[in-house]
Motif scaffolding. Structure first.
Motif, PDB file in Angstrom:
ATOM      1  N   GLY A 150       1.162 -10.322  45.956  1.00  0.00           N
ATOM      2  CA  GLY A 150       0.716  -8.925  45.963  1.00  0.00           C
ATOM      3  C   GLY A 150       1.233  -8.150  44.759  1.00  0.00           C
ATOM      4  O   GLY A 150       0.516  -7.349  44.142  1.00  0.00           O
ATOM      5  N   ILE A 157      -3.666  -2.412  47.892  1.00  0.00           N
ATOM      6  CA  ILE A 157      -3.093  -3.761  48.018  1.00  0.00           C
ATOM      7  C   ILE A 157      -1.998  -3.744  49.083  1.00  0.00           C
ATOM      8  O   ILE A 157      -1.001  -3.025  48.939  1.00  0.00           O
ATOM      9  CB  ILE A 157      -2.475  -4.241  46.684  1.00  0.00           C
ATOM     10  N   ALA A 217       2.410  -5.451  48.562  1.00  0.00           N
ATOM     11  CA  ALA A 217       2.547  -5.358  47.096  1.00  0.00           C
ATOM     12  C   ALA A 217       4.007  -5.362  46.641  1.00  0.00           C
ATOM     13  O   ALA A 217       4.275  -5.320  45.445  1.00  0.00           O
ATOM     14  CB  ALA A 217       1.856  -4.088  46.595  1.00  0.00           C
ATOM     15  N   VAL A 236      -7.401  -5.129  49.270  1.00  0.00           N
ATOM     16  CA  VAL A 236      -6.772  -6.454  49.208  1.00  0.00           C
ATOM     17  C   VAL A 236      -5.863  -6.625  50.421  1.00  0.00           C
ATOM     18  O   VAL A 236      -4.820  -5.977  50.523  1.00  0.00           O
ATOM     19  CB  VAL A 236      -5.952  -6.628  47.908  1.00  0.00           C
TER      20      VAL A 236
END
Ligand SMILES: NC(=O)c1ccc[n+]([C@@H]2O[C@H](COP(=O)([O-])OP(=O)(O)OC[C@H]3O[C@@H](n4cnc5c(N)ncnc54)[C@H](OP(=O)(O)O)[C@@H]3O)[C@@H](O)[C@H]2O)c1
Length: 257
Positions: free
Chosen positions: A15, A7, A10, A83
């Motif tokens: 996130g 991710i 984050a 992501v």
């Protein structure tokens, strides 16, 4: 063996909330952002609460070499979910905004997700399994006077992501585009927006839940919230000069520095 999800962005906002959702479902995590202190705090919290493994990679994704460095650092880690969430915007007249500011937004919001996707999709395709979530915005659906480069970058993100989802149909890899509307995060404070007076603002957790569910179901596109869905549908049907005029009014109503 538990799966790994990477991710970006984050360390706060959407996130951060996505990381908590993945952890609750026992995914191991690779958390990426610039703020190492915050990433360490989140990693410790998620490891303690859910017993998952967490790797932290501190990177400035506006730097052109960062995506390849990230990929190289993770050669031993099979990433099954990517992501692309890190992003930033800037409120201000384009001609009065320094060019480096605009270029940094373009690198972060467009170049980095394209680079990361190109790198990580290869092993996913070889395994015929993988999921990619690209965070665009409802800003993707009309031009954004006074937030010009950000809106344009999100139009790019949406088009790139949706087209890739079509290209990868039946490959075992799904691509989901998340298009949030105005969401309570640090985004506006960081981007010189002044006080946000949107008629409808969602919280980051609710937005993350919508994106996470859509990703897991392999949906191509997620617009969280009924109001955002209706506003986006209307915006796409309006003549572009009207849609741009509405955004111009919206962003004139805030008083940036
Ligand atoms: N908030 C909204 O209203 C809204 C609406 C639609 C779409 N979005 C999109 O949602 C995504 C997440 O934003 P957010 O609302 O959660 O905002 P946020 O709270 O400001 O989070 C942005 C995240 O991106 C990271 N980031 C920023 N610049 C970076 C860089 N150069 N290199 C690496 N990481 C960087 C930040 O971490 P560090 O500072 O630690 O690097 C942070 O973790 C963005 O793509 C944004 O465009 C937001």
């Amino acid at each position: 063996m538990s799966e790994w999800a990477l991710i970006t962005g984050a360390s706060s906002g959407i996130g951060w909330e996505l990381a908590k959702l993945f952890a609750a479902d026992k995914f191991n995590l690779i958390l990426v952002a610039r703020n190492e202190t915050r990433l360490n705090r989140l990693a410790a919290e998620l490891h303690t609460q859910h017993g998952i493994e967490v790797q932290i990679l501190t990177k400035d994704l506006a730097t052109p070499t960062a995506p390849q460095e990230l990929f190289d650092a993770l050669r031993a880690t099979p990433v099954s979910i990517l992501v692309n969430n890190a992003g930033s915007g800037w409120h201000g007249a384009f001609a009065k905004t320094g060019l480096p500011q605009s270029l940094a937004i373009m690198h972060l919001n467009m170049d980095a997700p394209v680079q990361l996707t190109h790198l990580f999709v290869q092993p996913m395709l070889a395994r015929r399994a993988g999921k990619i979530l690209n965070v665009a915005s409802t800003a993707a659906f009309q031009p954004g006077p006074m937030v010009n480069v950000y809106y344009a970058s999100k139009a790019f993100a949406h088009s790139f992501s949706y087209a890739l989802a079509c290209e990868l149909e039946n490959s075992g890899v799904t691509v989901t585009t998340l298009c949030p509307g105005t969401t309570h995060t640090e985004f506006f404070a960081r981007g010189n927006f002044g006080p946000v007076r949107a008629a409808f603002t969602m919280d980051a957790h609710t937005v993350a839940v919508a994106g996470y569910r859509g990703l897991m179901r392999g949906k191509r596109m997620v617009i969280p919230g009924v109001t955002n869905k209706i506003a986006s549908a209307l915006s796409r049907r309006l003549p572009v000069r009207w849609a741009a005029a509405i955004v111009r009014r919206l962003h004139r109503s805030v008083e940036p520095k």
